[in-house]
Scaffold this active site. Sequence first.
Site, mmCIF file in Angstrom:
data_model
loop_
_atom_site.group_PDB
_atom_site.id
_atom_site.type_symbol
_atom_site.label_atom_id
_atom_site.label_comp_id
_atom_site.label_asym_id
_atom_site.label_seq_id
_atom_site.Cartn_x
_atom_site.Cartn_y
_atom_site.Cartn_z
ATOM 1 N N ASP A 35 7.094 -7.983 -5.479
ATOM 2 C CA ASP A 35 5.101 -7.433 -5.326
ATOM 3 C C ASP A 35 5.765 -6.737 -6.757
ATOM 4 O OD1 ASP A 35 4.094 -6.016 -3.026
ATOM 5 O OD2 ASP A 35 3.749 -4.827 -4.952
ATOM 6 N N GLY A 80 -16.460 7.068 20.474
ATOM 7 C CA GLY A 80 -16.322 8.087 19.805
ATOM 8 C C GLY A 80 -16.501 7.982 18.323
ATOM 9 N N CYS A 108 -9.475 -2.309 6.855
ATOM 10 C CA CYS A 108 -9.784 -3.562 7.255
ATOM 11 C C CYS A 108 -10.815 -3.892 8.001
ATOM 12 C CB CYS A 108 -8.951 -4.504 8.487
ATOM 13 S SG CYS A 108 -7.133 -4.484 7.441
HETATM 14 N N1 LIG Z 1 -3.484 -3.978 6.662
HETATM 15 C C1 LIG Z 1 -3.526 -4.759 7.943
HETATM 16 O O1 LIG Z 1 -3.268 -4.035 9.145
HETATM 17 C C2 LIG Z 1 -3.992 -5.986 7.523
HETATM 18 C C3 LIG Z 1 -4.190 -7.019 8.190
HETATM 19 C C4 LIG Z 1 -4.556 -7.517 8.639
HETATM 20 C C5 LIG Z 1 -4.980 -8.927 7.304
HETATM 21 N N2 LIG Z 1 -4.774 -7.686 6.181
HETATM 22 C C6 LIG Z 1 -5.185 -8.659 4.954
HETATM 23 O O2 LIG Z 1 -3.970 -9.166 4.030
HETATM 24 C C7 LIG Z 1 -4.022 -8.779 3.386
HETATM 25 C C8 LIG Z 1 -3.174 -7.282 2.405
HETATM 26 O O3 LIG Z 1 -3.091 -6.122 3.020
HETATM 27 P P1 LIG Z 1 -1.826 -5.617 3.293
HETATM 28 O O4 LIG Z 1 -2.031 -4.042 3.743
HETATM 29 O O5 LIG Z 1 -0.186 -5.901 3.066
HETATM 30 O O6 LIG Z 1 -2.626 -5.139 1.465
HETATM 31 P P2 LIG Z 1 -2.178 -3.399 0.683
HETATM 32 O O7 LIG Z 1 -2.830 -3.625 -0.404
HETATM 33 O O8 LIG Z 1 -1.350 -2.597 1.345
HETATM 34 O O9 LIG Z 1 -0.474 -5.002 -0.326
HETATM 35 C C9 LIG Z 1 -0.344 -5.691 -1.163
HETATM 36 C C10 LIG Z 1 0.142 -5.709 -1.990
HETATM 37 O O10 LIG Z 1 -0.087 -6.866 -3.178
HETATM 38 C C11 LIG Z 1 0.313 -6.430 -4.033
HETATM 39 N N3 LIG Z 1 0.057 -6.894 -5.305
HETATM 40 C C12 LIG Z 1 -1.033 -6.634 -5.645
HETATM 41 N N4 LIG Z 1 -1.029 -8.037 -6.671
HETATM 42 C C13 LIG Z 1 0.013 -8.459 -6.863
HETATM 43 C C14 LIG Z 1 0.573 -9.768 -7.826
HETATM 44 N N5 LIG Z 1 -0.515 -9.855 -8.351
HETATM 45 N N6 LIG Z 1 1.879 -9.922 -7.649
HETATM 46 C C15 LIG Z 1 1.952 -9.442 -6.400
HETATM 47 N N7 LIG Z 1 2.197 -8.433 -5.835
HETATM 48 C C16 LIG Z 1 0.441 -7.979 -5.942
HETATM 49 C C17 LIG Z 1 0.525 -5.060 -3.982
HETATM 50 O O11 LIG Z 1 1.434 -4.152 -5.413
HETATM 51 C C18 LIG Z 1 0.622 -4.251 -3.145
HETATM 52 O O12 LIG Z 1 2.018 -3.800 -2.468
HETATM 53 C C19 LIG Z 1 -5.654 -7.728 2.302
HETATM 54 O O13 LIG Z 1 -6.157 -9.077 2.490
HETATM 55 C C20 LIG Z 1 -5.762 -7.783 3.928
HETATM 56 O O14 LIG Z 1 -7.041 -7.776 4.240
HETATM 57 C C21 LIG Z 1 -4.575 -6.233 5.885
#
Ligand SMILES: NC(=O)c1ccc[n+]([C@@H]2O[C@H](COP(=O)([O-])OP(=O)(O)OC[C@H]3O[C@@H](n4cnc5c(N)ncnc54)[C@H](O)[C@@H]3O)[C@@H](O)[C@H]2O)c1
Length: 465
Positions: free
Chosen positions: A30, A270, A277
């Site tokens: 990350d 609610g 998301c």
């Molecule tokens: N949070 C959820 O509940 C959830 C559930 C299902 C799917 N998703 C999907 O999964 C994906 C990730 O979600 P998340 O909640 O973990 O996102 P997040 O934003 O919490 O984490 C993403 C991470 O990626 C890192 N990052 C960004 N650019 C980067 C790069 N070039 N190299 C390395 N690291 C980099 C950021 O620093 C961050 O820590 C999204 O597309 C989201 O829609 C999220």
Amino acid sequence: MKVTVVGAGRVGLATALVFDHIGHDVACIDTDESLIGLLRRREPPFCEPGLAPLLKNCDVQFANEMTEGYANSDVVMVAVGTPPLPDGQADLAAVRAVVQATVALLRPGSQVTLVIKSTVPPGTTDNVQKLVEEQLADHDCRAAVAASPEFLRGGAAIVDTLYPDRIVIGAHDEGAKQRLQELYRPIVNRAFLDVPDIRPANERQSVPMVITTPVNAELVKYASNTFLVTKLSFVNELAGLAERVGGDIKEVVKGVGLDPRIGPHYMEAGIGWGGPCLGKDASALLRVGESHNYGMPMLRSAIEINRRQRRAVVEKLEQALGSLQDVTIGILGLAYKAGTDDITDSPGIEVASMLIAAGARVRGYDPGVATKAAQHNPSLRVCSTIEELIEGCDALFLISNAQQFQELPVAELGRLMRRRVLVDAKNLLDQRSVEAAGFTYLGLGRSRRSTAYATRSEFAARHSG
Ligand SMILES: NC(=O)c1ccc[n+]([C@@H]2O[C@H](COP(=O)([O-])OP(=O)(O)OC[C@H]3O[C@@H](n4cnc5c(N)ncnc54)[C@H](O)[C@@H]3O)[C@@H](O)[C@H]2O)c1
């Protein structure tokens, strides 16, 4: 298997820790240095049940940069954010940057499978495959790109990754399909050691797997989230009608949800949906439709109903108080849902902002997100106890179904208030007990003329004489 997970947010970190737990050799990258610092010290960066013990005992290598060693793994899984652009489209810049950086480091003869776990619009994986092929045109190596979307719920990231209800793989390349089946095999067969405090939601012996094309896999993810928002918005629309015709939506959905074709889940009326998301994915899918000249009126309405619902609860309170000018309102629940420390698109935070804009003094209480909430809106006074929140309030807004709010001692708390009005935006409390404590109770979709009684004797008592 050697696996590199890029992105250490909820999705990337849960994926990396679970792959490590089931026996793969995992690195997690990350660009956020402070995040990687925490992870190297084995300090959980956010609150998720089961995260701390997995992190403490893991062998994952945490790093800030993609290197040749990490790029030349069997699988590189992309789990970076895909936030909304101002027009609602998903921003794919981080996904593209990771793929490009990885491909630039591939050694001759390398055969990596690049997997897009981030939520990306249909067609993205195939487009990325084309870009990869262009980048590798004069190189003696191959990189197949596949989609494997994530379905975890915030607040259940580890349990949902270890015990998913399904695994979806979208790939054209046969080698990539086989490699991904091998990667997930211990999860599919539930062949791993238990994690403390983490229990499967069902007793299934294996996890169903859908192997399809990338575009179908991408659509499965968007369809799942947008189906949920549509279901919730439908129930909220119906709640408004129930309120106007003398019904009680809680009783109605109890009856409707018993139909196995409909089911009881995501049927609670609610304040509506929020979080990192649902809203972002609904808007992104709408934009995909528009870019193909295809209107999606049902999805558009689901989004509009959700906006209306947030406004409606504020209007309900305004009607009850006469005016929102110079009144003090306490909000119980600021995270987007109970059990998370995330305030992204949180109904509680938006309601606070609407009330502040209408001239109210607003306090909030939610221990898990106090600092984030205070930073988000400096006009919101974040309290450290429920008593501090309630003292001298004209009204309370209950926006979270956290356990501690389900057991609120309303009679006791009411004595600390200036006026006793309670908006139960989760329909959580028992209307009659709240009213018996001297409150004006405002639920959603529950008319005061509702005829739902708990027992025959209660009905008889109410109607005797
Ligand atoms: N949070 C959820 O509940 C959830 C559930 C299902 C799917 N998703 C999907 O999964 C994906 C990730 O979600 P998340 O909640 O973990 O996102 P997040 O934003 O919490 O984490 C993403 C991470 O990626 C890192 N990052 C960004 N650019 C980067 C790069 N070039 N190299 C390395 N690291 C980099 C950021 O620093 C961050 O820590 C999204 O597309 C989201 O829609 C999220």
